[in-house]
Design a protein around this motif. Structure first.
Motif, PDB file in Angstrom:
ATOM      1  N   GLY A 101      73.338  58.186 -50.425  1.00 11.15           N
ATOM      2  CA  GLY A 101      74.439  59.108 -50.213  1.00 11.15           C
ATOM      3  C   GLY A 101      74.885  59.702 -51.539  1.00 11.15           C
ATOM      4  N   PHE A 102      75.709  60.703 -51.455  1.00 10.80           N
ATOM      5  CA  PHE A 102      76.226  61.388 -52.638  1.00 10.80           C
ATOM      6  C   PHE A 102      77.743  61.230 -52.641  1.00 10.80           C
ATOM      7  CE2 PHE A 102      75.372  64.920 -55.702  1.00 10.80           C
ATOM      8  CZ  PHE A 102      76.680  65.189 -56.079  1.00 10.80           C
ATOM      9  N   GLY A 103      78.248  60.423 -53.580  1.00 12.29           N
ATOM     10  CA  GLY A 103      79.688  60.280 -53.758  1.00 12.29           C
ATOM     11  C   GLY A 103      80.211  61.445 -54.581  1.00 12.29           C
ATOM     12  N   CYS A 104      81.102  62.220 -54.001  1.00 15.59           N
ATOM     13  CA  CYS A 104      81.513  63.488 -54.607  1.00 15.59           C
ATOM     14  C   CYS A 104      82.729  63.397 -55.525  1.00 15.59           C
ATOM     15  CB  CYS A 104      81.809  64.495 -53.495  1.00 15.59           C
ATOM     16  SG  CYS A 104      80.379  64.851 -52.453  1.00 15.59           S
ATOM     17  N   MET A 105      83.339  62.222 -55.646  1.00 17.40           N
ATOM     18  CA  MET A 105      84.591  62.105 -56.395  1.00 17.40           C
ATOM     19  C   MET A 105      84.511  62.696 -57.796  1.00 17.40           C
ATOM     20  SD  MET A 105      87.089  58.863 -57.357  1.00 17.40           S
ATOM     21  CE  MET A 105      85.873  57.684 -56.990  1.00 17.40           C
ATOM     22  N   SER A 106      83.458  62.415 -58.523  1.00 20.18           N
ATOM     23  CA  SER A 106      83.426  62.851 -59.919  1.00 20.18           C
ATOM     24  C   SER A 106      83.031  64.314 -60.106  1.00 20.18           C
ATOM     25  CB  SER A 106      82.512  61.944 -60.743  1.00 20.18           C
ATOM     26  OG  SER A 106      81.201  61.996 -60.257  1.00 20.18           O
ATOM     27  N   LEU A 107      82.840  65.048 -59.023  1.00 23.03           N
ATOM     28  CA  LEU A 107      82.590  66.484 -59.185  1.00 23.03           C
ATOM     29  C   LEU A 107      83.754  67.140 -59.918  1.00 23.03           C
ATOM     30  CD1 LEU A 107      81.131  67.521 -55.709  1.00 23.03           C
ATOM     31  CD2 LEU A 107      79.878  67.278 -57.868  1.00 23.03           C
ATOM     32  N   ASN A 108      84.975  66.752 -59.553  1.00 24.28           N
ATOM     33  CA  ASN A 108      86.143  67.363 -60.192  1.00 24.28           C
ATOM     34  C   ASN A 108      87.301  66.383 -60.377  1.00 24.28           C
ATOM     35  OD1 ASN A 108      86.955  67.188 -57.449  1.00 24.28           O
ATOM     36  ND2 ASN A 108      88.410  68.839 -57.783  1.00 24.28           N
ATOM     37  N   PHE A 109      87.064  65.106 -60.222  1.00 22.81           N
ATOM     38  CA  PHE A 109      88.141  64.133 -60.225  1.00 22.81           C
ATOM     39  C   PHE A 109      87.629  62.868 -60.913  1.00 22.81           C
ATOM     40  CE2 PHE A 109      90.656  60.784 -58.039  1.00 22.81           C
ATOM     41  CZ  PHE A 109      91.915  61.249 -58.334  1.00 22.81           C
ATOM     42  N   LEU A 110      88.504  62.048 -61.366  1.00 24.97           N
ATOM     43  CA  LEU A 110      88.203  60.767 -62.002  1.00 24.97           C
ATOM     44  C   LEU A 110      88.050  60.957 -63.492  1.00 24.97           C
ATOM     45  CD1 LEU A 110      87.904  57.763 -61.225  1.00 24.97           C
ATOM     46  CD2 LEU A 110      85.450  58.111 -61.161  1.00 24.97           C
ATOM     47  N   ASP A 111      86.995  60.443 -64.084  1.00 23.07           N
ATOM     48  CA  ASP A 111      86.813  60.473 -65.533  1.00 23.07           C
ATOM     49  C   ASP A 111      86.372  61.858 -66.001  1.00 23.07           C
ATOM     50  OD1 ASP A 111      87.386  57.778 -65.605  1.00 23.07           O
ATOM     51  OD2 ASP A 111      85.297  57.199 -65.393  1.00 23.07           O
ATOM     52  N   GLY A 112      86.863  62.254 -67.135  1.00 30.15           N
ATOM     53  CA  GLY A 112      86.441  63.531 -67.694  1.00 30.15           C
ATOM     54  C   GLY A 112      87.068  64.710 -66.987  1.00 30.15           C
ATOM     55  N   LYS A 113      86.592  65.866 -67.319  1.00 32.66           N
ATOM     56  CA  LYS A 113      87.165  67.081 -66.734  1.00 32.66           C
ATOM     57  C   LYS A 113      86.436  67.535 -65.483  1.00 32.66           C
ATOM     58  CE  LYS A 113      84.561  70.552 -69.146  1.00 32.66           C
ATOM     59  NZ  LYS A 113      84.578  71.932 -69.426  1.00 32.66           N
TER      60      LYS A 113
END
Length: 119
Positions: free
Chosen positions: A17-29
């Motif tokens: 599966g593809f966890g989408c959280m870090s696309l624009n949220f969580l660590d970094g910009k």
């Protein structure tokens, strides 16, 4: 890509599966929106059919990016989203009252650009 059946309904998704959280949220910009959409579509081209997001990621903006990115491929993918935090903010506590569940589900379906409707 290997597939997995979820539950007893016959719903089949990619084993990865593809966890989408870090696309624009969580660590970094996060990624620029255009880059995020390209990444989502490339994942589908490589056989990923199961994507996971949540209203709290952003809040709301992650579902919007996932919805835009996967809209042209919607018939080929399964999108899972989560809810339960009051006002989509984990720090404000939980709210899973039936009227909240319905409102949150309807709003998520719109952000995800699906044509699914609640009964």
């Amino acid at each position: 890509m290997q597939k997995r059946k979820l539950g007893n309904s016959g719903l089949e998704v990619s084993a990865l599966g593809f966890g989408c959280m870090s696309l624009n949220f969580l660590d970094g910009k996060g990624l620029e929106k255009k880059e995020a959409i390209t990444l989502l579509r490339n994942a589908v081209e490589r056989g990923i059919t199961f994507f996971d997001t949540a209203e709290a990621y952003g809040p709301y903006t992650n579902e919007e990016i996932v919805g835009e990115g996967l809209q042209p491929l919607r018939k080929d993918v399964v999108i899972a989203t989560k809810f339960g935090c009051k006002d989509a903010k984990p720090t404000t506590g939980l709210d899973s009252r039936p009227k909240t569940i319905r409102a949150v589900a309807e709003a998520s379906l719109k952000r995800l650009r699906t044509d699914c409707k609640l009964p």
